[in-house]
Enzyme design. Structure first.
Site, mmCIF file in Angstrom:
data_model
loop_
_atom_site.group_PDB
_atom_site.id
_atom_site.type_symbol
_atom_site.label_atom_id
_atom_site.label_comp_id
_atom_site.label_asym_id
_atom_site.label_seq_id
_atom_site.Cartn_x
_atom_site.Cartn_y
_atom_site.Cartn_z
ATOM 1 N N CYS A 23 -25.349 6.925 -13.749
ATOM 2 C CA CYS A 23 -25.616 7.900 -14.805
ATOM 3 C C CYS A 23 -26.981 7.543 -15.397
ATOM 4 C CB CYS A 23 -24.510 7.957 -15.853
ATOM 5 S SG CYS A 23 -24.278 6.498 -16.865
ATOM 6 N N CYS A 97 -27.054 12.311 -13.463
ATOM 7 C CA CYS A 97 -28.390 11.747 -13.277
ATOM 8 C C CYS A 97 -29.322 12.707 -12.555
ATOM 9 C CB CYS A 97 -28.346 10.384 -12.568
ATOM 10 S SG CYS A 97 -27.976 10.426 -10.812
ATOM 11 N N CYS A 101 -31.301 10.296 -8.512
ATOM 12 C CA CYS A 101 -30.587 9.462 -7.555
ATOM 13 C C CYS A 101 -31.141 9.695 -6.158
ATOM 14 C CB CYS A 101 -29.104 9.797 -7.597
ATOM 15 S SG CYS A 101 -28.097 8.645 -6.657
#
Length: 152
Positions: A23, A97, A101
């Site tokens: 996150c 996120c 990522c």
């Protein structure tokens, strides 16, 4: 057959499945998910967590909510997301996120839409915690099938 759960394990690591929770701040959702998976899997799953922009500390309301479940997260610290953490994981679970990522072919990616506990009190964090626990229990059932007698 259980080989499916370990087939993508990177060379040089154990045959345990590995999961990375990501996150933004690595201070609430991903920390609670990692703590639950570590606790409930009994060490049969390798667990990591990280954030694209880590906070200075884990959310105190998340720590308190997990303590109510008998899980101590007080010593945890937010960690920065690295390419290596993604590469070394079989399953990457993101929690808000976005594009931060990294994506690697052959990995299993899931995005868990969960409310961010940042700035909320423990009363507001409990339902988020409970939803995470339910998802973790389902994930464990997938990664460690009941008929897998090789897991210990």
């Amino acid at each position: 057959m259980t080989a499916e759960t370990t087939a993508t394990t990177p060379a040089g690591t154990t045959d345990r499945p590995s999961v990375l929770f990501v996150c933004v701040h690595n201070a609430g959702r991903s920390q609670m998910a990692a703590a639950y998976l570590t606790h409930l899997s009994g060490g049969r799953i390798e667990v990591r967590s990280a954030g694209s922009a880590p906070a200075d500390a884990v959310n105190p309301a998340a720590v308190e909510a997990m303590a109510e479940e008998g899980i101590d997260m007080s010593a945890q610290t937010p960690k920065i997301l690295t390419d290596e953490a993604v590469q070394d994981s079989d399953v990457v679970i993101t929690m808000g996120c976005g594009d931060a990522c990294p994506f690697y072919p052959g990995k299993r990616y899931e995005d868990w839409a969960l409310e961010d506990p940042a700035g909320k009190g423990v009363e507001a964090v409990r339902p988020i915690r409970d939803e995470i626990k339910a998802r973790i229990q389902a994930l464990i059932a997938e990664l460690l099938p009941a008929n897998d007698t090789t897991a210990k």
